[in-house]
Design a protein around this motif. Structure first.
Motif, PDB file in Angstrom:
ATOM      1  N   UNK A 176       1.582   3.870   0.418  1.00  0.00           N
ATOM      2  CA  UNK A 176       1.503   4.350  -0.968  1.00  0.00           C
ATOM      3  C   UNK A 176       0.088   4.250  -1.532  1.00  0.00           C
ATOM      4  N   UNK A 177      -0.798   3.516  -0.851  1.00  0.00           N
ATOM      5  CA  UNK A 177      -2.135   3.308  -1.425  1.00  0.00           C
ATOM      6  C   UNK A 177      -2.996   4.567  -1.290  1.00  0.00           C
ATOM      7  N   UNK A 178      -4.003   4.644  -2.161  1.00  0.00           N
ATOM      8  CA  UNK A 178      -4.915   5.807  -2.141  1.00  0.00           C
ATOM      9  C   UNK A 178      -5.675   5.867  -0.827  1.00  0.00           C
ATOM     10  N   UNK A 179      -6.132   4.677  -0.379  1.00  0.00           N
ATOM     11  CA  UNK A 179      -6.905   4.623   0.870  1.00  0.00           C
ATOM     12  C   UNK A 179      -6.089   5.201   2.032  1.00  0.00           C
ATOM     13  N   UNK A 180      -4.823   4.747   2.124  1.00  0.00           N
ATOM     14  CA  UNK A 180      -3.979   5.198   3.236  1.00  0.00           C
ATOM     15  C   UNK A 180      -3.761   6.702   3.147  1.00  0.00           C
ATOM     16  N   UNK A 181      -3.486   7.187   1.935  1.00  0.00           N
ATOM     17  CA  UNK A 181      -3.223   8.616   1.773  1.00  0.00           C
ATOM     18  C   UNK A 181      -4.441   9.437   2.192  1.00  0.00           C
ATOM     19  N   UNK A 182      -5.645   8.943   1.819  1.00  0.00           N
ATOM     20  CA  UNK A 182      -6.806   9.762   2.172  1.00  0.00           C
ATOM     21  C   UNK A 182      -7.095   9.667   3.667  1.00  0.00           C
ATOM     22  N   UNK A 183      -6.864   8.495   4.287  1.00  0.00           N
ATOM     23  CA  UNK A 183      -7.056   8.394   5.747  1.00  0.00           C
ATOM     24  C   UNK A 183      -6.068   9.309   6.472  1.00  0.00           C
ATOM     25  N   UNK A 184      -4.848   9.359   5.956  1.00  0.00           N
ATOM     26  CA  UNK A 184      -3.822  10.200   6.589  1.00  0.00           C
ATOM     27  C   UNK A 184      -4.156  11.679   6.467  1.00  0.00           C
ATOM     28  N   UNK A 185      -4.610  12.068   5.266  1.00  0.00           N
ATOM     29  CA  UNK A 185      -4.846  13.505   5.111  1.00  0.00           C
ATOM     30  C   UNK A 185      -6.109  13.956   5.858  1.00  0.00           C
ATOM     31  N   UNK A 186      -6.968  12.972   6.200  1.00  0.00           N
ATOM     32  CA  UNK A 186      -8.203  13.343   6.913  1.00  0.00           C
ATOM     33  C   UNK A 186      -8.021  13.419   8.423  1.00  0.00           C
TER      34      UNK A 186
END
Ligand code: GN1
Ligand code: MG
Length: 370
Positions: A176-186
């Motif tokens: 749910x964290x922003x960091x995880x979401x951005x790592x996933x989308x990258x």
């Protein structure tokens, strides 16, 4: 922190001649210290216990005190009765000059010194079926040593350790964290791993269900019996000691078997970047299991055996999940030397898990024949 000054607090004879980083642990900081006097040399291992991982290092040390006391007495007794085919060893805690088991520095860090097992080495990967067999003997013998130690004498060193459902919950929170979401989308690869986990959520619960149903019972286990925590005698090639005793506590012995197997039966090792090289090696598996059963087969119940395949499959999944969660959380738990290292470690464990799934039939057959 001047480590040579710190070392003066420990009761070691001779003059310190060298103090250098040592080993490949993912958690604690480890150093080798060599002392000499006119006639002899003493080698010891200095470690800083990682407080981010072990919030109560004094619990780790109290446990280690009890475990080594119990095992050393048993080893001595067995040796006197001539029961062993070799000298089994176990590190000993070196006391501080004040008689304690560790020193706490001004920052609150906990430092301990233990003896080094000499003329022996641990390897990062399995070298041969003979090596795998000796690893099995060493883990089996370790379980034998701990088998009559009351589990409730040990305090939980790391709450939640090897509770796969807990790692899944932690992963879900991290997602749910922003960091995880951005790592996933990258990263396409990170997305693939997330999907991989989703397809195996049920696997996470297999041992916990069996324990709740009373089919599996906790005994004393090592917790971290990977191949580089198993010392092999340089002269005889035989297993001689299990090291890294921080997580020894009440647990399911199959988890140890599964964890040793996931590290021994992947000869490419945990850091391989070419996934094509990662595969489950059945010869190493058979050799390891033979060695293990030779020493510990007598403790294995029918139910213990029944859950071995599931455990062998579960452990690489669990470790892959832990590495991947740590990658998404910003590498806070496992030490890394380069960015993306925990992502790659997760890829390796998941590939190993797939390779185990592809060999389910023959692994089950081998287990039946043991
Ligand atoms: C950690 O400290 P080390 O490197 O022996 C970890 C194990 C993992 C292992 C993977 C307390 O062990 O659970 O299997 O890395 N130890 C802890 O390399 O989390
Ligand atoms: Mg460890």
């Amino acid at each position: 922190m001047d480590l040579s000054v710190l070392m003066e607090g420990f009761n070691i004879k001779g003059r310190l001649v060298t103090l250098v980083p040592f080993g490949n642990g993912n958690i604690n900081d480890t150093f080798l210290a060599v002392y000499r006097n006119t006639f002899t040399e003493t080698q010891v291992v200095l470690q800083r216990v990682n407080r981010a991982v072990f919030p109560r290092p004094e619990v780790i040390m109290a446990n280690m005190h009890k475990i080594t006391l119990h095992c050393h007495a048993k080893l001595e007794n067995d040796a006197k009765r001539g029961l062993d085919d070799r000298v089994w060893q176990m590190p000993r805690i070196i006391k501080t000059k004040e008689g304690g088991d560790f020193i706490r520095d001004e920052k609150g860090e906990v430092w301990r010194v233990i003896t080094r097992i000499l003329s022996a080495h641990a390897f990062d990967t399995a070298q041969s079926p003979e090596h795998a067999l000796e690893c099995g003997c060493a883990l089996g013998h370790f379980h034998y040593l701990l088998s009559d130690m009351p589990p409730n004498s040990i305090e939980d060193p790391l709450p939640g350790f090897h509770v796969t459902s807990g790692y899944l919950r932690q992963y879900d929170r991290t997602l749910k964290s922003k960091r995880a979401q951005s790592l996933l989308s990258a990263s396409v690869e990170a997305k693939r791993l997330a999907k991989y986990i989703d397809e195996r959520r049920d696997l996470a619960l297999c041992l916990e269900r069996a324990e709740r149903a009373g089919e599996l019972k906790r005994r004393m286990f090592h917790g971290d019996p990977k191949v580089n925590n198993i010392m092999i005698d340089d002269f005889t090639g035989k297993g001689t000691a299990m090291i890294d005793l921080d997580t020894v506590s009440p647990g399911l012995v199959q988890i140890d078997v599964g964890d040793a197997v996931r590290s021994i039966c992947n000869p490419a090792g945990e850091e391989e970047t070419n996934l094509g090289k990662v595969a489950f090696d059945e010869n190493l598996f058979l050799a390891f299991m033979k060695g293990y059963m030779r020493e510990a087969g007598a403790f294995m119940t029918e139910a213990d055996r029944e859950y071995l395949y599931d455990t062998v499959r579960l452990l690489p999944f669990e470790l892959g999940l832990r590495f991947f969660q740590d990658y998404l959380a910003g590498d806070r738990y496992f030490k890394t030397r380069q960015p993306g290292q925990n992502l790659n470690r997760a890829r390796v464990q998941f590939r190993l898990c797939e390779s185990i799934e592809a060999r389910e039939g023959s692994i089950r057959e081998m287990l039946k024949r043991l």
